[in-house]
Design an enzyme around this catalytic site. Structure first.
Site, PDB file in Angstrom:
ATOM      1  N   HIS A   1      -4.833  -0.380  10.521  1.00  0.00           N
ATOM      2  CA  HIS A   1      -6.084  -1.144  10.475  1.00  0.00           C
ATOM      3  C   HIS A   1      -6.663  -1.280  11.884  1.00  0.00           C
ATOM      4  O   HIS A   1      -6.726  -2.391  12.412  1.00  0.00           O
ATOM      5  CB  HIS A   1      -5.838  -2.540   9.885  1.00  0.00           C
ATOM      6  CG  HIS A   1      -5.336  -2.568   8.476  1.00  0.00           C
ATOM      7  ND1 HIS A   1      -4.928  -3.742   7.840  1.00  0.00           N
ATOM      8  CD2 HIS A   1      -5.165  -1.582   7.552  1.00  0.00           C
ATOM      9  CE1 HIS A   1      -4.536  -3.479   6.607  1.00  0.00           C
ATOM     10  NE2 HIS A   1      -4.664  -2.171   6.396  1.00  0.00           N
TER      11      HIS A   1
ATOM     12  N   HIS B   1     -11.528  -1.421   6.215  1.00  0.00           N
ATOM     13  CA  HIS B   1     -10.084  -1.461   6.005  1.00  0.00           C
ATOM     14  C   HIS B   1      -9.320  -0.831   7.181  1.00  0.00           C
ATOM     15  O   HIS B   1      -8.587  -1.510   7.880  1.00  0.00           O
ATOM     16  CB  HIS B   1      -9.778  -0.746   4.682  1.00  0.00           C
ATOM     17  CG  HIS B   1      -8.356  -0.783   4.239  1.00  0.00           C
ATOM     18  ND1 HIS B   1      -7.955  -0.312   3.009  1.00  0.00           N
ATOM     19  CD2 HIS B   1      -7.227  -1.204   4.857  1.00  0.00           C
ATOM     20  CE1 HIS B   1      -6.643  -0.458   2.895  1.00  0.00           C
ATOM     21  NE2 HIS B   1      -6.177  -0.993   4.006  1.00  0.00           N
TER      22      HIS B   1
ATOM     23  N   GLU C   1       0.810  -1.219   0.000  1.00  0.00           N
ATOM     24  CA  GLU C   1       0.000   0.000   0.000  1.00  0.00           C
ATOM     25  C   GLU C   1       0.846   1.273   0.000  1.00  0.00           C
ATOM     26  O   GLU C   1       0.351   2.348   0.351  1.00  0.00           O
ATOM     27  CB  GLU C   1      -0.979  -0.019   1.178  1.00  0.00           C
ATOM     28  CG  GLU C   1      -1.946  -1.194   1.075  1.00  0.00           C
ATOM     29  CD  GLU C   1      -3.176  -1.036   1.943  1.00  0.00           C
ATOM     30  OE1 GLU C   1      -3.063  -1.263   3.166  1.00  0.00           O
ATOM     31  OE2 GLU C   1      -4.237  -0.678   1.417  1.00  0.00           O
TER      32      GLU C   1
HETATM   33 ZN   LIG Z   1      -4.243  -1.317   4.623  1.00  0.00          ZN
END
Ligand SMILES: [Zn+2]
Length: 181
Positions: free
Chosen positions: A44, A110, A23
């Site tokens: 998260h 998420h 990411e």
């Molecule tokens: Zn993530």
């Protein structure tokens, strides 16, 4: 350690056996767009995910409990409504569009992304949003309703300044880390 496209700065290898995070684009897109942003935290936190899925927006439901967090919430914490892994520039651009110029965006299903001028600020913003989400879940679980802090109380909250809001709060978090190690 890497450039904005994720290429290692030094001859193709990252020190310490690290690999570039999937990411990374959500970090680099914010660095590209926002010159004010020098640090991006992505996490998260389960309470943030749960509160959003329960339909609870991040609101200024407290006051002196967390003054910077209350202000952050009062200014709005947008939601990026897709539960995708943000692994390319297109998805990162969608997230950044949803975030606009706000310090934090909740990522549905998420987690969250927090952006600031310093690592400390970005981390503390993320902690504030996690804490507010946890309180919102507790209040509603106890049968209560979420009510925003009255305007008069908001106006009465002092700005204790960066030395307190960031310096003292950061020392507190570092001390908490020590307790858990
Ligand atoms: Zn993530």
């Amino acid at each position: 350690m890497v450039d904005l496209d994720g290429n290692p700065a030094a001859d193709g290898e990252l020190e310490g056996g690290y690999t570039v995070p999937n990411e990374l684009p959500l970090h680099t897109e914010l660095f590209r767009r926002r010159p004010d942003v020098r640090a991006v935290v992505h996490a998260h936190p389960p309470r943030v995910v749960a509160a959003d899925l329960a339909g609870l927006a991040v609101r200024p439901i407290v006051g002196a409990y967390d003054i910077p967090g209350t202000r952050l919430a009062a200014n709005g914490v947008p939601v990026y409504p897709r539960g995708v892994l943000i692994r390319n520039r297109q998805l990162a651009a969608e997230m950044a569009d949803a975030m606009e110029t706000k310090p934090v965006v909740v990522l549905r299903g998420h987690g969250l992304t927090s952006a600031a001028e310093t690592v400390e600020q970005a981390v503390l913003q993320a902690i504030s949003v996690d804490s507010l989400a946890g309180l919102a879940l507790q209040v509603t679980s106890a049968g209560g309703h979420l009510v925003d802090l009255p305007d008069a109380d908001m106006a009465e909250l002092p700005d204790l300044g960066g030395a307190f809001n960031t310096g003292t709060a950061w020392r507190h978090e570092i001390a908490r880390l020590g307790e858990h190690s």
